[in-house]
Design a protein around this motif. Structure first.
Motif, PDB file in Angstrom:
ATOM      1  N   ILE A 293       0.871  -1.178   0.000  1.00 17.84           N
ATOM      2  CA  ILE A 293       0.000   0.000   0.000  1.00 17.84           C
ATOM      3  C   ILE A 293       0.906   1.226   0.000  1.00 17.84           C
ATOM      4  CG2 ILE A 293      -1.722   1.320   1.293  1.00 17.84           C
ATOM      5  CD1 ILE A 293      -1.357  -2.398   1.908  1.00 17.84           C
ATOM      6  N   PHE A 294       0.707   2.105  -0.961  1.00 20.10           N
ATOM      7  CA  PHE A 294       1.541   3.295  -1.086  1.00 20.10           C
ATOM      8  C   PHE A 294       0.847   4.518  -0.486  1.00 20.10           C
ATOM      9  CE2 PHE A 294       3.306   0.508  -4.311  1.00 20.10           C
ATOM     10  CZ  PHE A 294       4.669   0.692  -4.126  1.00 20.10           C
ATOM     11  N   ILE A 295       1.653   5.453  -0.042  1.00 17.47           N
ATOM     12  CA  ILE A 295       1.170   6.680   0.591  1.00 17.47           C
ATOM     13  C   ILE A 295       1.461   7.858  -0.339  1.00 17.47           C
ATOM     14  CG2 ILE A 295       1.322   8.195   2.601  1.00 17.47           C
ATOM     15  CD1 ILE A 295       0.176   5.398   3.175  1.00 17.47           C
ATOM     16  N   LYS A 296       0.460   8.691  -0.549  1.00 17.68           N
ATOM     17  CA  LYS A 296       0.579   9.865  -1.421  1.00 17.68           C
ATOM     18  C   LYS A 296       0.390  11.131  -0.588  1.00 17.68           C
ATOM     19  CE  LYS A 296       0.216  12.169  -5.472  1.00 17.68           C
ATOM     20  NZ  LYS A 296       1.334  12.290  -6.405  1.00 17.68           N
ATOM     21  N   ILE A 297       1.294  12.077  -0.734  1.00 21.26           N
ATOM     22  CA  ILE A 297       1.174  13.353  -0.013  1.00 21.26           C
ATOM     23  C   ILE A 297       1.099  14.473  -1.032  1.00 21.26           C
ATOM     24  CG2 ILE A 297       2.252  14.914   1.653  1.00 21.26           C
ATOM     25  CD1 ILE A 297       3.802  12.375   2.683  1.00 21.26           C
ATOM     26  N   LEU A 298      -0.071  15.054  -1.179  1.00 27.06           N
ATOM     27  CA  LEU A 298      -0.259  16.156  -2.122  1.00 27.06           C
ATOM     28  C   LEU A 298      -1.537  16.914  -1.790  1.00 27.06           C
ATOM     29  CD1 LEU A 298       0.810  17.539  -4.716  1.00 27.06           C
ATOM     30  CD2 LEU A 298      -0.758  16.081  -6.002  1.00 27.06           C
ATOM     31  N   PRO A 299      -1.432  18.203  -1.443  1.00 31.09           N
ATOM     32  CA  PRO A 299      -2.644  18.977  -1.144  1.00 31.09           C
ATOM     33  C   PRO A 299      -3.461  19.242  -2.400  1.00 31.09           C
ATOM     34  CG  PRO A 299      -0.703  20.396  -1.102  1.00 31.09           C
ATOM     35  CD  PRO A 299      -0.204  18.992  -1.274  1.00 31.09           C
ATOM     36  N   VAL A 300      -4.765  19.244  -2.241  1.00 35.40           N
ATOM     37  CA  VAL A 300      -5.667  19.526  -3.353  1.00 35.40           C
ATOM     38  C   VAL A 300      -5.527  20.991  -3.765  1.00 35.40           C
ATOM     39  CG1 VAL A 300      -7.655  20.197  -1.939  1.00 35.40           C
ATOM     40  CG2 VAL A 300      -8.040  19.153  -4.171  1.00 35.40           C
ATOM     41  N   GLY A 301      -5.868  21.296  -5.007  1.00 42.94           N
ATOM     42  CA  GLY A 301      -5.822  22.680  -5.488  1.00 42.94           C
ATOM     43  C   GLY A 301      -7.206  23.181  -5.850  1.00 42.94           C
ATOM     44  N   ILE A 302      -7.253  24.368  -6.410  1.00 42.80           N
ATOM     45  CA  ILE A 302      -8.520  24.959  -6.828  1.00 42.80           C
ATOM     46  C   ILE A 302      -8.663  24.847  -8.342  1.00 42.80           C
ATOM     47  CG2 ILE A 302      -8.604  26.560  -4.891  1.00 42.80           C
ATOM     48  CD1 ILE A 302      -7.621  28.751  -6.828  1.00 42.80           C
ATOM     49  N   HIS A 303      -9.857  25.151  -8.839  1.00 41.56           N
ATOM     50  CA  HIS A 303     -10.111  25.153 -10.274  1.00 41.56           C
ATOM     51  C   HIS A 303      -9.923  26.577 -10.785  1.00 41.56           C
ATOM     52  CE1 HIS A 303     -12.128  24.709 -14.137  1.00 41.56           C
ATOM     53  NE2 HIS A 303     -12.111  23.400 -13.969  1.00 41.56           N
ATOM     54  N   MET A 304      -8.794  26.825 -11.422  1.00 41.73           N
ATOM     55  CA  MET A 304      -8.458  28.179 -11.861  1.00 41.73           C
ATOM     56  C   MET A 304      -9.500  28.743 -12.815  1.00 41.73           C
ATOM     57  SD  MET A 304      -5.603  29.207 -10.451  1.00 41.73           S
ATOM     58  CE  MET A 304      -5.066  30.505 -11.570  1.00 41.73           C
ATOM     59  N   GLY A 305      -9.898  27.956 -13.793  1.00 45.20           N
ATOM     60  CA  GLY A 305     -10.850  28.439 -14.793  1.00 45.20           C
ATOM     61  C   GLY A 305     -12.177  28.839 -14.191  1.00 45.20           C
ATOM     62  N   ARG A 306     -12.642  28.042 -13.225  1.00 46.40           N
ATOM     63  CA  ARG A 306     -13.916  28.335 -12.560  1.00 46.40           C
ATOM     64  C   ARG A 306     -13.855  29.676 -11.836  1.00 46.40           C
ATOM     65  NH1 ARG A 306     -19.229  28.287 -12.218  1.00 46.40           N
ATOM     66  NH2 ARG A 306     -20.068  27.895 -10.153  1.00 46.40           N
ATOM     67  N   LEU A 307     -12.781  29.896 -11.091  1.00 47.06           N
ATOM     68  CA  LEU A 307     -12.655  31.129 -10.324  1.00 47.06           C
ATOM     69  C   LEU A 307     -12.445  32.337 -11.239  1.00 47.06           C
ATOM     70  CD1 LEU A 307     -12.682  32.295  -7.542  1.00 47.06           C
ATOM     71  CD2 LEU A 307     -10.300  31.630  -7.245  1.00 47.06           C
ATOM     72  N   GLU A 308     -11.630  32.168 -12.277  1.00 47.46           N
ATOM     73  CA  GLU A 308     -11.389  33.280 -13.198  1.00 47.46           C
ATOM     74  C   GLU A 308     -12.651  33.649 -13.969  1.00 47.46           C
ATOM     75  OE1 GLU A 308      -8.100  31.720 -15.355  1.00 47.46           O
ATOM     76  OE2 GLU A 308      -6.589  32.593 -14.006  1.00 47.46           O
ATOM     77  N   SER A 309     -13.499  32.669 -14.261  1.00 46.44           N
ATOM     78  CA  SER A 309     -14.753  32.978 -14.961  1.00 46.44           C
ATOM     79  C   SER A 309     -15.675  33.808 -14.076  1.00 46.44           C
ATOM     80  CB  SER A 309     -15.451  31.677 -15.402  1.00 46.44           C
ATOM     81  OG  SER A 309     -15.915  30.946 -14.287  1.00 46.44           O
ATOM     82  N   VAL A 310     -15.630  33.558 -12.773  1.00 40.78           N
ATOM     83  CA  VAL A 310     -16.421  34.372 -11.834  1.00 40.78           C
ATOM     84  C   VAL A 310     -15.857  35.790 -11.767  1.00 40.78           C
ATOM     85  CG1 VAL A 310     -17.146  34.640  -9.430  1.00 40.78           C
ATOM     86  CG2 VAL A 310     -17.155  32.371 -10.468  1.00 40.78           C
TER      87      VAL A 310
END
Length: 556
Positions: A293-310
């Motif tokens: 079983i492998f362990i992954k360390i990576l924080p999630v990000g935001i959706h740039m296109g969604r925010l820029e469209s707003v």
């Protein structure tokens, strides 16, 4: 191979009437494609090759990424995608020919007589498989075990006395296991186990991998925890600690936002299950029943296109100009938080009070705008936190405010995306003061809104070469903190230190603000939600590639 803990979980899941009358998923999605164009409805862990299948990912989470409402005139249910859901946004990290199937619950309760028709509609129109948990089970599972026991524990809150959280209730644990079994059954109804990848999300479904692994030993299964994972000293107080750890270990890849969360999990596996980990080809791995079983360390990000469209909406630029005019010549500090006991809103207010007391020259100059998202719970602790927050804000405004100036402004209502984005864009400083939070994407959103877009610049009359700045004060106890190297990190319990951090954020020289902003924007824009999803899936494929070459150890 799943351990014998499966038998105990199955006994629990079978208890009560929870599993009766759960509707089956309509068979629109083929189970196995043996030869291109020829559909077979084989059950079990088939050895039949299905290379002719389109690549499929099955995303499993407590809630489907859908909005639901009844049409007033026809009385029929209408559904639409929830564009703000990370589960929907992560599809951007997959290739365009990937088919994505979602398994989860709806945010509304559907009458039993309507469930078959709704299930067919969701499958046909959205590739979604609803779980339709019975009302009583949903209540005990989500509001009971998830929110009253797992959520506080994972945020370091122990039920030391009756007024300080709910103690372990085995009936709620049984409901949790039963709900996980229903979710697993729904996955089994649509999965092609030799080819499909299954990605399970968050603490609501931590024993689901056990049921899937028992049914399909070669299932390709990833799990990502969006909440914190507590230290072993906290976690070991949970009476069902081993069952949950073993549930997670029936995944192939387990993902965490931060190294600390992963370290806590590995420590629990070592102390409670006697499992040691090692670095395998640059990846952290544990051996469990013949699998790695492998362990992954990576924080999630935001959706740039969604925010820029707003940001490009006319309503956003209009609101931005309105806010700029309202707070002209003021230094705006912004907080955006859910109203719950872990978000540190009250500690934040106390720090602002301390700031105004220590720095009289800032009185009349500084405004904290606190946007309060609707509370996800309505317990006694939430009401007490809200009452205290309003009391502190009133005290500050009475002491330091005037007829035309309020140092603390609370916006406690639904705030549409365009308005929230406008507040982000105006604020000189954003503070996230949570005492514990799994990730928290507020700082990322703030950075992108401060960067703006060419269209927004044009709408508000700002030159495109105008320097962009932002300042962040973030708690060291939130998941996004390690990724924001230019932020001022604080211990939210240290009121004086937070006040000093706010003062530094407001008075630091402009070139330094610009450098910090540029550094953060580079990270946030390149490590978006698509990057996170793509990276996780690549590691899941790698984890599943050869872990069955080892001999399977005897089941204990």
């Amino acid at each position: 191979m799943a351990s014998r803990s499966y038998a105990n979980l199955l006994d629990l899941a079978g208890g009560g009437d929870f599993l009766d009358n759960i509707p089956h998923t309509p068979r629109t999605l083929p189970r196995v494609m043996t030869v291109p164009g020829i559909i077979s409805d084989l059950d079990g862990d088939s050895d039949v090759s299905s290379s002719g299948c389109r690549e499929r990912k099955i995303i499993v989470a407590n809630m489907l990424p859908l909005q639901a409402k009844r049409d007033i005139e026809t009385g029929k249910w209408c559904f639409s995608w929830d564009e703000d859901s990370i589960l929907l946004q992560l599809k951007d990290g997959f290739s365009s020919d990937t088919e994505v199937i979602y398994v989860g619950s709806l945010k509304v309760e559907i009458d039993t007589g309507e469930q078959d028709a709704v299930a067919q509609k969701l499958l046909d129109d959205f590739n979604c498989v609803p779980t339709f948990l019975p009302h009583e089970l949903q209540k005990k599972f989500y509001l009971g075990f998830c929110k009253q026991q797992l959520w506080p524990l994972f945020h370091y809150m122990l039920p030391i006395c009756s007024d300080h959280g709910d103690r372990f209730d085995r009936a709620l644990w049984q409901a949790y296991v039963s709900a996980n079994k229903i979710f697993a059954d729904k996955v089994m109804e649509v999965i092609n186990p030799d080819d499909d990848f299954v990605w399970v999300h968050d603490y609501h479904l931590m024993v689901l991998p056990t049921f899937l692994r028992k049914r399909f030993n070669r299932v390709k299964l990833g799990f990502f925890l969006h909440s914190p994972f507590p230290s072993s000293e906290i976690y070991r107080t949970l009476p069902v600690r081993d069952e949950i750890l073993k549930g997670l270990l029936n995944s192939d890849l387990i993902g965490f936002h931060t190294f600390d969360y992963a370290r806590h999990f590995l420590s629990c596996c070592s102390r409670m299950l006697g499992l040691d980990y090692e670095s395998k080809r640059g990846h952290i791995g544990l051996d469990y029943f013949g699998r790695t079983i492998f362990i992954k360390i990576l924080p999630v990000g935001i959706h740039m296109g969604r925010l820029e469209s707003v940001l490009n909406l006319p309503s956003t630029s209009s609101k931005l100009k309105e806010i700029q005019e309202e707070f002209k010549d003021k230094k705006v500090i912004l907080g955006v938080d859910d109203m719950d006991i872990f978000k540190g809103i009250n500690l934040k207010f106390l720090a602002v009070e301390q700031l105004l007391q220590q720095k009289p020259d800032l009185q009349g100059q500084v405004v904290l705008i606190q946007v309060v998202n609707p509370a996800r719970g309505s317990g006694k602790d939430v009401q007490e936190a809200k009452k205290e927050a309003y009391s502190i804000a009133q005290r500050i405004n009475d002491r330091y405010g005037s007829n035309d100036y309020q140092p603390v402004i609370i916006i406690d209502r639904h705030v549409p995306r365009f308005e929230k984005s406008a507040y982000y864009a105006v604020a000189e400083c954003c503070i996230v003061n949570a005492v514990r939070d799994g990730m928290n994407l507020v700082p990322y959103k703030y950075i992108v809104c401060r960067q703006g877009t060419p269209k927004l610049d044009e709408a508000v009359g700002r030159r495109s070469d105008c320097p962009r700045t932002s300042m962040l004060v973030v708690s060291e106890f939130i998941g996004c903190s390690p990724s924001l190297s230019g932020a001022i990190r604080v211990n939210p319990w240290d009121i004086e230190a937070v006040a000093d951090a706010l003062h530094l954020a407001l008075t630091i020289v402009e070139p330094e603000k610009k450098l910090r902003h540029e550094k953060h924007y580079r990270y946030v824009s390149s490590h978006d939600v698509a990057y996170w999803a793509r990276s996780f899936m690549q590691d899941l494929e790698r984890a599943c590639k050869d872990h069955y070459t080892k001999s399977i150890q005897k089941n204990h």
